[in-house]
Scaffold this active site. Structure first.
Site, PDB file in Angstrom:
ATOM      1  CB  CYS A 199       6.788 -10.641 -12.020  1.00 29.26           C
ATOM      2  SG  CYS A 199       5.721 -12.029 -12.451  1.00 29.26           S
TER       3      CYS A 199
ATOM      4  CG  HIS B 247       1.627  -7.913 -11.652  1.00 31.21           C
ATOM      5  ND1 HIS B 247       2.883  -7.445 -11.950  1.00 31.21           N
ATOM      6  CD2 HIS B 247       1.768  -9.259 -11.468  1.00 31.21           C
ATOM      7  CE1 HIS B 247       3.751  -8.455 -11.953  1.00 31.21           C
ATOM      8  NE2 HIS B 247       3.091  -9.568 -11.657  1.00 31.21           N
ATOM      9  CD  GLU B 248      -0.447 -11.299  -8.957  1.00 27.43           C
ATOM     10  OE1 GLU B 248      -0.383 -12.347  -9.622  1.00 27.43           O
ATOM     11  OE2 GLU B 248       0.546 -10.787  -8.424  1.00 27.43           O
TER      12      GLU B 248
ATOM     13  CG  HIS C 225       0.633 -13.418 -13.927  1.00 27.76           C
ATOM     14  ND1 HIS C 225       1.798 -13.763 -14.560  1.00 27.76           N
ATOM     15  CD2 HIS C 225       0.999 -12.659 -12.861  1.00 27.76           C
ATOM     16  CE1 HIS C 225       2.833 -13.230 -13.905  1.00 27.76           C
ATOM     17  NE2 HIS C 225       2.364 -12.551 -12.880  1.00 27.76           N
TER      18      HIS C 225
END
Ligand code: NI
Length: 188
Positions: free
Chosen positions: A107, A149-150, A153
């Site tokens: 990341c 994953h994104e 965020h």
């Protein structure tokens, strides 16, 4: 073009749920998206979320991985930076297959490190582009991992929070010691 500083783990903007966007086609969102693209390219990432450049809004982007050549073999998977970029505003995820698959992740907000993270194998994701186009896709494996994953965020979650053991956490400078090291894409 504006390359913005990437916020690192510990910065409060990465910890809080980001705000929903009322008008995805607003000029300010287009400008934000441009800054995200510039910052991601400069940092060598394959995906980024608005909080990573200090903006607490629900915008993510990622290069769509090539699903024709999945797996961990860099010889058989195209570099994803060459693949189309998807921008998602107000993204949503539905889990279609609750099987969890382990894989390496890196990341931009956790520079120099990598670790093994479990992610759902198959998801459906939706969102809106800055042109107002609706996106509704099914993704599996590495593609599903990147999206999870994104989207984490914009909920204030970084990949280390998802690791079930921190025994795999390591510096990318030491991956040569692994039998099956992560690929460039997995680290980005
Ligand atoms: Ni990230």
């Amino acid at each position: 073009m504006t390359v913005r500083e990437i916020k690192k783990m510990g910065h409060p903007v990465l910890r809080r749920p980001a705000d929903a966007i009322e008008d995805p086609t607003a000029p300010e969102i287009k400008a934000l998206v441009e800054d995200m693209v510039d910052s991601m390219r400069e940092a060598g990432g394959i995906g980024i979320a608005a909080p990573q450049i200090g903006v607490s809004k629900r915008v993510v982007m990622f290069h769509v991985p090539d699903d024709d050549a999945p797996g961990n073999d860099p010889e058989t998977r195209r570099a994803v930076v060459e693949n189309p970029l998807t921008v998602l505003i107000n993204p949503t995820i539905d889990v279609l297959d609750e099987t969890e698959v382990d894989g390496w992740e890196g990341c931009l907000s956790v520079p120099g490190l990598t670790g093994i993270v479990p992610r759902y194998k198959k998801i459906r994701y939706t969102g809106v582009t800055p042109d107002g186009e609706k996106i509704d896709r099914v993704a599996s494996d590495f593609h599903a991992r990147v999206v999870q994953h994104e989207c984490d965020h914009v909920d204030g979650i970084l990949y280390p929070y998802r690791m079930t053991s921190n025994a795999s956490l390591m510096f990318t400078s030491e991956i040569e010691h692994l039998e099956a090291p992560p690929t460039e894409e997995e680290l980005a």
